[in-house]
Design a protein around this motif. Structure first.
Motif, PDB file in Angstrom:
ATOM      1  N   GLY A  10      -3.978 -34.385  44.054  1.00  0.00           N
ATOM      2  CA  GLY A  10      -3.973 -33.089  44.721  1.00  0.00           C
ATOM      3  C   GLY A  10      -4.827 -32.133  43.929  1.00  0.00           C
ATOM      4  O   GLY A  10      -4.799 -32.134  42.690  1.00  0.00           O
ATOM      5  N   ILE A  11      -5.610 -31.281  44.615  1.00  0.00           N
ATOM      6  CA  ILE A  11      -6.520 -30.391  43.896  1.00  0.00           C
ATOM      7  C   ILE A  11      -6.434 -28.964  44.421  1.00  0.00           C
ATOM      8  O   ILE A  11      -6.327 -28.723  45.622  1.00  0.00           O
ATOM      9  CB  ILE A  11      -7.989 -30.881  43.984  1.00  0.00           C
ATOM     10  CG1 ILE A  11      -8.906 -29.974  43.130  1.00  0.00           C
ATOM     11  CG2 ILE A  11      -8.468 -30.980  45.419  1.00  0.00           C
ATOM     12  CD1 ILE A  11     -10.296 -30.524  42.898  1.00  0.00           C
ATOM     13  N   LEU A  12      -6.456 -28.030  43.483  1.00  0.00           N
ATOM     14  CA  LEU A  12      -6.641 -26.612  43.771  1.00  0.00           C
ATOM     15  C   LEU A  12      -8.102 -26.304  43.498  1.00  0.00           C
ATOM     16  O   LEU A  12      -8.575 -26.425  42.364  1.00  0.00           O
ATOM     17  CB  LEU A  12      -5.751 -25.755  42.869  1.00  0.00           C
ATOM     18  CG  LEU A  12      -6.017 -24.251  42.920  1.00  0.00           C
ATOM     19  CD1 LEU A  12      -5.567 -23.677  44.257  1.00  0.00           C
ATOM     20  CD2 LEU A  12      -5.333 -23.532  41.769  1.00  0.00           C
ATOM     21  N   ARG A  13      -8.827 -25.891  44.533  1.00  0.00           N
ATOM     22  CA  ARG A  13     -10.245 -25.594  44.396  1.00  0.00           C
ATOM     23  C   ARG A  13     -10.445 -24.137  44.002  1.00  0.00           C
ATOM     24  O   ARG A  13      -9.558 -23.295  44.157  1.00  0.00           O
ATOM     25  CB  ARG A  13     -10.969 -25.876  45.716  1.00  0.00           C
ATOM     26  CG  ARG A  13     -10.793 -27.295  46.197  1.00  0.00           C
ATOM     27  CD  ARG A  13     -11.362 -27.501  47.577  1.00  0.00           C
ATOM     28  NE  ARG A  13     -12.805 -27.291  47.609  1.00  0.00           N
ATOM     29  CZ  ARG A  13     -13.555 -27.523  48.690  1.00  0.00           C
ATOM     30  NH1 ARG A  13     -13.000 -27.958  49.811  1.00  0.00           N
ATOM     31  NH2 ARG A  13     -14.851 -27.314  48.655  1.00  0.00           N
ATOM     32  N   GLN A  14     -11.641 -23.832  43.533  1.00  0.00           N
ATOM     33  CA  GLN A  14     -11.970 -22.443  43.207  1.00  0.00           C
ATOM     34  C   GLN A  14     -12.077 -21.577  44.455  1.00  0.00           C
ATOM     35  O   GLN A  14     -11.589 -20.450  44.498  1.00  0.00           O
ATOM     36  CB  GLN A  14     -13.316 -22.378  42.469  1.00  0.00           C
ATOM     37  CG  GLN A  14     -13.274 -22.767  41.011  1.00  0.00           C
ATOM     38  CD  GLN A  14     -14.599 -22.432  40.347  1.00  0.00           C
ATOM     39  OE1 GLN A  14     -15.043 -21.292  40.340  1.00  0.00           O
ATOM     40  NE2 GLN A  14     -15.236 -23.451  39.800  1.00  0.00           N
ATOM     41  N   VAL A  20     -12.282 -44.272  43.407  1.00  0.00           N
ATOM     42  CA  VAL A  20     -11.970 -43.227  44.383  1.00  0.00           C
ATOM     43  C   VAL A  20     -12.938 -43.234  45.562  1.00  0.00           C
ATOM     44  O   VAL A  20     -12.579 -42.808  46.667  1.00  0.00           O
ATOM     45  CB  VAL A  20     -11.945 -41.828  43.719  1.00  0.00           C
ATOM     46  CG1 VAL A  20     -10.901 -41.765  42.620  1.00  0.00           C
ATOM     47  CG2 VAL A  20     -13.318 -41.425  43.203  1.00  0.00           C
ATOM     48  N   ALA A  21     -14.172 -43.699  45.351  1.00  0.00           N
ATOM     49  CA  ALA A  21     -15.154 -43.708  46.429  1.00  0.00           C
ATOM     50  C   ALA A  21     -14.914 -44.848  47.412  1.00  0.00           C
ATOM     51  O   ALA A  21     -15.436 -44.814  48.535  1.00  0.00           O
ATOM     52  CB  ALA A  21     -16.563 -43.808  45.855  1.00  0.00           C
ATOM     53  N   ARG A  22     -14.141 -45.846  47.020  1.00  0.00           N
ATOM     54  CA  ARG A  22     -13.920 -47.022  47.869  1.00  0.00           C
ATOM     55  C   ARG A  22     -12.494 -47.142  48.383  1.00  0.00           C
ATOM     56  O   ARG A  22     -12.183 -48.067  49.137  1.00  0.00           O
ATOM     57  CB  ARG A  22     -14.286 -48.301  47.094  1.00  0.00           C
ATOM     58  CG  ARG A  22     -15.735 -48.355  46.652  1.00  0.00           C
ATOM     59  CD  ARG A  22     -16.023 -49.585  45.810  1.00  0.00           C
ATOM     60  NE  ARG A  22     -17.411 -49.649  45.401  1.00  0.00           N
ATOM     61  CZ  ARG A  22     -18.390 -50.219  46.111  1.00  0.00           C
ATOM     62  NH1 ARG A  22     -18.095 -50.775  47.280  1.00  0.00           N
ATOM     63  NH2 ARG A  22     -19.637 -50.228  45.671  1.00  0.00           N
ATOM     64  N   ALA A  73     -11.832 -35.741  42.348  1.00  0.00           N
ATOM     65  CA  ALA A  73     -11.027 -35.532  43.560  1.00  0.00           C
ATOM     66  C   ALA A  73     -11.722 -36.042  44.825  1.00  0.00           C
ATOM     67  O   ALA A  73     -11.179 -35.930  45.918  1.00  0.00           O
ATOM     68  CB  ALA A  73     -10.707 -34.056  43.721  1.00  0.00           C
ATOM     69  N   ARG A  74     -12.912 -36.544  44.698  1.00  0.00           N
ATOM     70  CA  ARG A  74     -13.708 -37.063  45.812  1.00  0.00           C
ATOM     71  C   ARG A  74     -14.151 -35.970  46.780  1.00  0.00           C
ATOM     72  O   ARG A  74     -14.432 -36.227  47.944  1.00  0.00           O
ATOM     73  CB  ARG A  74     -12.969 -38.186  46.558  1.00  0.00           C
ATOM     74  CG  ARG A  74     -13.913 -39.138  47.265  1.00  0.00           C
ATOM     75  CD  ARG A  74     -13.261 -40.386  47.718  1.00  0.00           C
ATOM     76  NE  ARG A  74     -12.348 -40.174  48.836  1.00  0.00           N
ATOM     77  CZ  ARG A  74     -11.834 -41.157  49.572  1.00  0.00           C
ATOM     78  NH1 ARG A  74     -12.136 -42.417  49.284  1.00  0.00           N
ATOM     79  NH2 ARG A  74     -11.012 -40.910  50.543  1.00  0.00           N
ATOM     80  N   LEU A  75     -14.205 -34.751  46.293  1.00  0.00           N
ATOM     81  CA  LEU A  75     -14.758 -33.680  47.100  1.00  0.00           C
ATOM     82  C   LEU A  75     -16.283 -33.712  47.077  1.00  0.00           C
ATOM     83  O   LEU A  75     -16.937 -33.189  47.983  1.00  0.00           O
ATOM     84  CB  LEU A  75     -14.272 -32.325  46.592  1.00  0.00           C
ATOM     85  CG  LEU A  75     -12.763 -32.083  46.650  1.00  0.00           C
ATOM     86  CD1 LEU A  75     -12.422 -30.722  46.070  1.00  0.00           C
ATOM     87  CD2 LEU A  75     -12.249 -32.195  48.080  1.00  0.00           C
ATOM     88  N   SER A 108     -16.340 -27.978  36.747  1.00  0.00           N
ATOM     89  CA  SER A 108     -15.814 -28.005  38.116  1.00  0.00           C
ATOM     90  C   SER A 108     -16.456 -29.111  38.937  1.00  0.00           C
ATOM     91  O   SER A 108     -15.790 -29.730  39.783  1.00  0.00           O
ATOM     92  CB  SER A 108     -16.032 -26.648  38.791  1.00  0.00           C
ATOM     93  OG  SER A 108     -15.261 -25.643  38.144  1.00  0.00           O
ATOM     94  N   THR A 109     -17.733 -29.365  38.697  1.00  0.00           N
ATOM     95  CA  THR A 109     -18.409 -30.449  39.410  1.00  0.00           C
ATOM     96  C   THR A 109     -17.774 -31.789  39.056  1.00  0.00           C
ATOM     97  O   THR A 109     -17.530 -32.631  39.939  1.00  0.00           O
ATOM     98  CB  THR A 109     -19.904 -30.462  39.069  1.00  0.00           C
ATOM     99  OG1 THR A 109     -20.483 -29.213  39.442  1.00  0.00           O
ATOM    100  CG2 THR A 109     -20.617 -31.593  39.802  1.00  0.00           C
ATOM    101  N   PHE A 110     -17.482 -31.988  37.783  1.00  0.00           N
ATOM    102  CA  PHE A 110     -16.832 -33.228  37.367  1.00  0.00           C
ATOM    103  C   PHE A 110     -15.461 -33.359  38.028  1.00  0.00           C
ATOM    104  O   PHE A 110     -15.109 -34.422  38.560  1.00  0.00           O
ATOM    105  CB  PHE A 110     -16.692 -33.268  35.846  1.00  0.00           C
ATOM    106  CG  PHE A 110     -15.898 -34.433  35.340  1.00  0.00           C
ATOM    107  CD1 PHE A 110     -16.406 -35.727  35.397  1.00  0.00           C
ATOM    108  CD2 PHE A 110     -14.617 -34.252  34.824  1.00  0.00           C
ATOM    109  CE1 PHE A 110     -15.662 -36.815  34.957  1.00  0.00           C
ATOM    110  CE2 PHE A 110     -13.871 -35.330  34.381  1.00  0.00           C
ATOM    111  CZ  PHE A 110     -14.388 -36.611  34.440  1.00  0.00           C
TER     112      PHE A 110
END
Length: 275
Positions: free
Chosen positions: A101-105, A88-90, A71-73, A64-66
């Motif tokens: 798009g991301i579905l988080r836990q 993604v960071a820039r 997703a740049r969260l 999940s961390t990866f």
């Protein structure tokens, strides 16, 4: 629903023509630490666009961390993630929000929303809150796709855990991104709805042209529904490839430290580890 890139001004193969960018999610030496604990450890992997990718591994493997760094969260402490050639960071946040798009836990909201309100939030990267007829059409399509039309005016706290999970997935689909990241989408789902969720991921890839990357605990769902499986342990990628390459006794025994036997059922690999 997926936008198609226009052709470059120059003809393909002619001098000065822009080379098409390879579409993929690429991690280059990605690392995440919390104090002295290394949660994701120098991960380098290339996930070409298209199909369903499942990330498996035990608790604490860094899955999940990866995904959150993709997703740049979460910021990485080393390396970088590149999506379709862009770091993604820039890259501007609104640009990446239209691509990923991301579905988080942890889908807990402080406000009381209806299902339709939640799914409409998926259009925010496109509209900044000023919804149009096109946005409403995307919302309607996502509600129908997740079989939530009859529940669209119900409040989220009035739904079962499985219905709420489907509502959050509908929000991600309404965002209409090329890449859909699902972090443990089978949480709170019974067998019927877990199977339906994986069938949805498969349809999103096959019918809508999405690239679906999902974190799963059930290795058999990963085996039966995925094109690519990534196995992680202790923050590192142990193996990745087709289910035939990763869902093996050797790999799964190394990853989970339990005895695993593999059986072929209707051409699919099924892992047995209950005894």
């Amino acid at each position: 629903m997926t936008a198609t890139a226009s052709a470059p001004a120059g003809a393909a193969g002619t001098p000065g023509a822009a080379a098409p960018r390879a579409r993929s999610i690429r991690a280059e030496g990605v690392t995440k630490r919390y104090g002295t604990a290394v949660v994701v450890d120098d991960v380098s992997i290339d996930l070409p666009a298209g199909g369903v990718v499942s990330i498996i591994g035990p608790n604490g493997a860094g899955k999940s961390t990866f995904l959150s760094m993709v997703a740049r969260l979460l910021p990485s402490d080393g390396g970088r993630v590149v999506v379709d050639g862009d770091d993604v960071a820039r890259t501007a946040g609104d640009v990446m929000a239209r691509r990923l798009g991301i579905l988080r836990q942890d889908n807990h909201l402080a406000v009381r929303l209806t299902v339709r309100d939640l799914v409409t939030f998926g259009r925010y990267p496109h509209t900044k809150g000023r919804t149009t007829a096109e946005d409403r059409a995307h919302v309607d399509a996502a509600l129908e796709y997740l079989e939530l039309t009859d529940l669209q005016h119900r409040f989220l706290d009035e739904l079962s855990g499985g219905q709420r999970q489907r509502a959050f997935v509908a929000m991600v689909l309404a965002q209409d991104t090329d890449y859909v990241l699902l972090d443990e989408p089978l949480n709170n789902l019974d067998l019927k709805h877990a199977r339906a969720m994986m069938a949805l991921a498969r349809r999103a890839a096959d019918d809508l042209g999405k690239t679906v990357v999902t974190v799963l605990h059930d290795v058999n769902f990963a085996s039966c529904w995925s094109d690519v499986v990534v196995a992680m342990r202790d923050g590192r990628v142990v193996a990745h490839g087709s289910p035939q390459e990763v869902i093996t006794t050797e790999v799964l025994t190394e990853v989970y430290e339990v005895d695993v036997t593999i059986h072929e059922v209707d051409g699919r690999r099924v892992a047995l580890y209950y005894t």
